[in-house]
Every structure is written in structure tokens, then in C-alpha cells.
Design an enzyme around this catalytic site. Structure first.
Site, PDB file in Angstrom:
ATOM      1  N   ARG A 170       9.000  35.676 -31.863  1.00 43.00           N
ATOM      2  CA  ARG A 170       7.684  34.978 -32.200  1.00 43.00           C
ATOM      3  C   ARG A 170       7.529  35.249 -33.774  1.00 43.00           C
ATOM      4  O   ARG A 170       7.400  36.284 -34.078  1.00 43.00           O
ATOM      5  CB  ARG A 170       6.576  35.602 -31.677  1.00 43.00           C
ATOM      6  N   HIS A 197       6.142  25.417 -30.439  1.00 47.07           N
ATOM      7  CA  HIS A 197       5.806  26.596 -29.555  1.00 47.07           C
ATOM      8  C   HIS A 197       6.158  25.862 -28.103  1.00 47.07           C
ATOM      9  O   HIS A 197       5.134  25.469 -27.344  1.00 47.07           O
ATOM     10  CB  HIS A 197       4.228  26.605 -29.582  1.00 47.07           C
ATOM     11  N   GLN A 200       4.588  27.476 -24.730  1.00 43.43           N
ATOM     12  CA  GLN A 200       3.399  27.044 -24.451  1.00 43.43           C
ATOM     13  C   GLN A 200       3.136  25.591 -23.942  1.00 43.43           C
ATOM     14  O   GLN A 200       2.692  25.436 -22.704  1.00 43.43           O
ATOM     15  CB  GLN A 200       2.400  26.850 -25.735  1.00 43.43           C
ATOM     16  N   ASN A 228       2.180  22.962 -34.889  1.00 42.17           N
ATOM     17  CA  ASN A 228       3.414  23.352 -33.956  1.00 42.17           C
ATOM     18  C   ASN A 228       3.268  22.805 -32.438  1.00 42.17           C
ATOM     19  O   ASN A 228       4.077  22.676 -31.669  1.00 42.17           O
ATOM     20  CB  ASN A 228       3.897  24.916 -33.850  1.00 42.17           C
ATOM     21  N   ASP A 289      -6.802  23.295 -30.799  1.00 43.86           N
ATOM     22  CA  ASP A 289      -6.219  24.292 -31.047  1.00 43.86           C
ATOM     23  C   ASP A 289      -7.079  24.814 -32.505  1.00 43.86           C
ATOM     24  O   ASP A 289      -7.690  24.011 -32.917  1.00 43.86           O
ATOM     25  CB  ASP A 289      -4.930  24.194 -31.479  1.00 43.86           C
ATOM     26  N   CYS A 329      -4.931  26.319 -26.273  1.00 46.10           N
ATOM     27  CA  CYS A 329      -3.651  27.428 -26.135  1.00 46.10           C
ATOM     28  C   CYS A 329      -4.152  28.727 -26.459  1.00 46.10           C
ATOM     29  O   CYS A 329      -3.482  29.626 -26.174  1.00 46.10           O
ATOM     30  CB  CYS A 329      -2.660  26.963 -27.018  1.00 46.10           C
ATOM     31  N   ARG A 357       1.322  30.745 -18.674  1.00 44.54           N
ATOM     32  CA  ARG A 357       2.508  31.417 -19.448  1.00 44.54           C
ATOM     33  C   ARG A 357       3.233  32.218 -18.906  1.00 44.54           C
ATOM     34  O   ARG A 357       4.553  32.282 -19.058  1.00 44.54           O
ATOM     35  CB  ARG A 357       1.592  32.358 -20.707  1.00 44.54           C
TER      36      ARG A 357
END
Length: 371
Positions: A170, A197, A200, A228, A289, A329, A357
Site C-alpha cells: 500500500r 485501488h 477495494q 483512485n 469517498d 470505502c 475486503r
């Protein structure tokens, strides 16, 4: 503002999951999408200002890794592979939910987890998921490696690949994940970069399938920064057909080349707009987000001004309609990009989304390791 349009075709094939093995504690509704139009218009309006993200460089693979796959971008996989991963996510999730603990395909395997950018969900979901399937995950925080500063990325990749069976990273710069994948001789998973990402969005796809019954043909509307998360949704739309809309303020549109890639794929209907109220009408999913991601916090006050009118509140969800689910997210800044009432509403699937996830990532790792 320059108006750009192109024609996209949506596949008429149904997106369905293959038959599962084992006991599944739930059943999906039948996948019955009405035949979409053979040609859907793509309309978007983009300002002449620079995009808030840059396109990623092309990855170059080492000869030692020609038979091995990384998970860097969703569009690196075809539809069959993505469906296979989602199939396995459903199956293994059901197995874990049943209390079964004898399925340990990762027994004797180790995973190195590089965190240049800290995260609760990414760390806990990867570490817990890998452990539940018998493996051992090693956390390497920002001070443990200082990749690119204390030690070159190519050296980190080569060393960790000799110690571990798989690497998850990450990071900030997308080039870092590409370099890790180029020099590592084990699979590398993109746990997040400033560009995309993918883990996700795989968890999001799993959640949508569980709650709506299908991904194909639905309308997903993202409201906020063209970041992203948006790039990963666009890359998904380049492989699987659905209607994706990004509603963002002028100057905060997603990367132009990524939008064009999704459009040119001719798979999905893509829209980039500056009008959230029009965008959400008829949405199956409204997605939000944070407006200022990690590394952008000094811009938070400025962004709040620029994003006025883009908060997902009860009024916006009402425009979307009673069928619309809300997704985020996380972490969420309640009262900023979304109201507390929307997060806590009955049609919010934020926390099932967070749980998934674990299961989506387990399936990705099973696919990459071939076990």
C-alpha cells in the site's frame, strides 16, 4: 469546457457466477438483465484544467516471472478471471461463515505487507484473511523499510520475494507498485496507490452482487473527487458492462486517459459530469469517498469549498430513488462528504462492503497462488 462523445456498446451476455461447491448459506436472485441497447452514448464534459491524477507508467515484467500474475489493475484480468475470483470469494466466505477452519490453503506460506501509507482496513483484512486460511502475514510499516529512501524498491522486491510467497503493498506513487512487481519473483498485490485501488473495487463488486444479484447492467454513481477509487471503477467498466457515472466538481475529474480507456473498450456506458443531482437519478448504487485523501490533508479546507453541493445527504439519496444503496470505502468524514443519516440508513451497505475486503482479497490471493 470541451464536449467529448463516443459510442460504447454494452455486451448482451449475462454476468453470472458459476456453480459453487460446498454449502452456501444464501442464494443470489437470478441474473436477469434485460437486453441492453447495442449502442449507448458516452457524453462527458471535461475542463481544460489538469487532472487531479496522472496516468500510470507501463509495467515491465522480469523474465523470471513470466508464468506468474500480479494484481495491479482490474483491467489486467479478463471477464472470466474476474468472475472466477468473485465465485471463489463467495464460496470461501460461506465456508468461513459456517465456522469451518480446516480449509488452510495458505498453511506454510508467508505474506509481506508493505505499508508506506497506513490503513486499518487494509492491514486487518489482509492479515486476518491470510491467517484464517492458514498463512502468516508480516506487517512492514513506513519506518520498517522506507522504500525508495533507505533502500531501493528493486532491492526490497528481490529480498522480500526470497523470504515470502506473496507481497502486498500500500504505497503512494503508482510507480512503486509497478517496480515491486517488475523485480519480485512472487505475486505482488496492489493494496492501494494514488492511481488506483483494485482490491477495494473487487470487494465492492462482491457486495453489489450479494445485495442486488448482479453487477451487469446496474447504474453506479460516484459522487466526489475523481480519485483512485474512480479509476478502479473505470478499469472495471472496461471489462464488465454496467453504467458508471462520476459526478465531481470542475477541475477534479478523473484521469483523462483512464476515462478514454473505459470508453474505448466499448463495454460500458460511462459519464463524467459536474451535476450530482442529475447523476444520481435512477442509480442502483450511490458511492462516496473522502474529499481529501491521505497526502492531501493540507488541501482539506480548499476542497471543502470546491466540493460544496457534492455531499451525499438524505435529499440526494431521495433523488436516487428507494432502490439505491449507499456505499463508501471508508474512513468516512461524517458531516463532510456524507451525512451521518445516510451512513446509518437501512439502505447503507458500508459495513458489509468493509467486511468483504477480507473475502475478496482471500480470493485474489488464492487465484494468484494457484491454490
Amino acid at each position: 469546457m470541451a464536449a467529448i462523445s463516443c459510442q460504447t456498446a454494452v455486451s448482451s451476455d449475462k454476468l453470472s457466477l458459476s456453480s459453487f461447491t460446498g454449502k452456501i448459506p444464501f442464494r443470489f436472485p437470478p441474473f436477469s438483465v434485460s437486453s441492453p441497447a447495442t449502442s449507448l452514448p458516452f457524453r462527458r464534459s471535461i475542463s481544460c484544467q489538469a487532472s487531479s491524477a496522472t496516468s500510470p507508467p507501463i509495467s515491465v515484467k522480469d523474465n523470471a516471472k513470466t508464468e506468474m500474475k500480479d494484481f495491479l489493475h482490474i483491467s489486467d484480468f479478463d471477464r472470466a478471471d474476474l468472475l472466477k475470483i468473485l465465485d471463489q470469494a463467495v464460496e470461501v466466505k460461506a465456508l468461513l461463515k459456517s465456522g469451518e477452519r480446516d480449509f488452510v490453503p495458505f498453511k506454510g506460506k508467508t505474506m509481506a505487507m508493505i505499508f508506506a501509507k497506513p490503513s486499518m482496513r487494509t492491514r486487518v483484512s489482509f492479515e486476518t484473511g491470510f491467517s484464517l486460511l492458514g498463512g502468516h502475514a508480516i506487517y512492514l510499516g513506513p519506518d520498517d523499510i522506507q522504500m525508495g529512501k533507505r533502500e531501493e524498491t528493486r532491492d526490497v522486491a528481490r529480498v522480500l520475494a526470497r523470504y515470502n510467497d506473496i507481497i502486498m503493498a500500500r504505497v503512494f506513487a503508482h510507480q512503486d507498485i509497478l517496480d515491486l512487481a517488475r523485480f519480485a519473483t512472487v505475486p505482488v498485490i496492489n493494496g492501494l496507490t494514488d492511481y488506483n485501488h483494485p482490491c477495494q473495487i473487487m470487494a465492492d463488486a462482491l457486495t453489489i452482487i450479494e445485495h442486488i444479484g448482479q453487477l451487469e447492467g446496474i447504474k453506479v454513481v460516484y459522487v466526489g473527487d475523481g480519485n483512485n477509487i474512480v479509476h478502479s471503477w473505470l478499469l472495471m467498466a472496461a471489462v464488465i458492462p454496467f453504467h458508471f457515472v462520476c459526478a465531481c466538481p470542475k477541475g477534479f475529474e478523473p484521469d483523462k486517459e483512464t476515462v478514454e480507456k473505459a470508453c474505448k473498450a466499448g463495454i460500458s456506458k460511462i459519464e463524467i459530469t459536474n451535476n450530482p443531482k442529475e447523476a444520481v437519478r435512477g442509480a442502483d448504487v450511490v458511492y462516496s469517498d473522502v474529499w481529501a485523501s491521505m497526502g492531501q490533508k493540507e488541501e482539506a479546507a480548499y476542497r471543502r469549498q470546491q466540493f460544496e453541493g457534492f455531499q451525499v445527504d438524505e435529499a440526494l439519496m431521495k433523488l436516487a430513488g428507494p432502490q439505491a444503496y449507499f456505499m463508501h470505502c471508508l474512513p468516512a468524514e461524517r458531516g463532510v462528504e456524507v451525512t451521518d443519516g445516510v451512513v446509518e440508513a437501512p439502505n447503507s451497505i458500508v459495513f458489509p462492503q468493509a467486511e468483504n475486503r477480507v473475502h475478496a482479497q482471500n480470493a485474489i490471493m488464492l487465484h494468484l497462488l494457484g491454490v
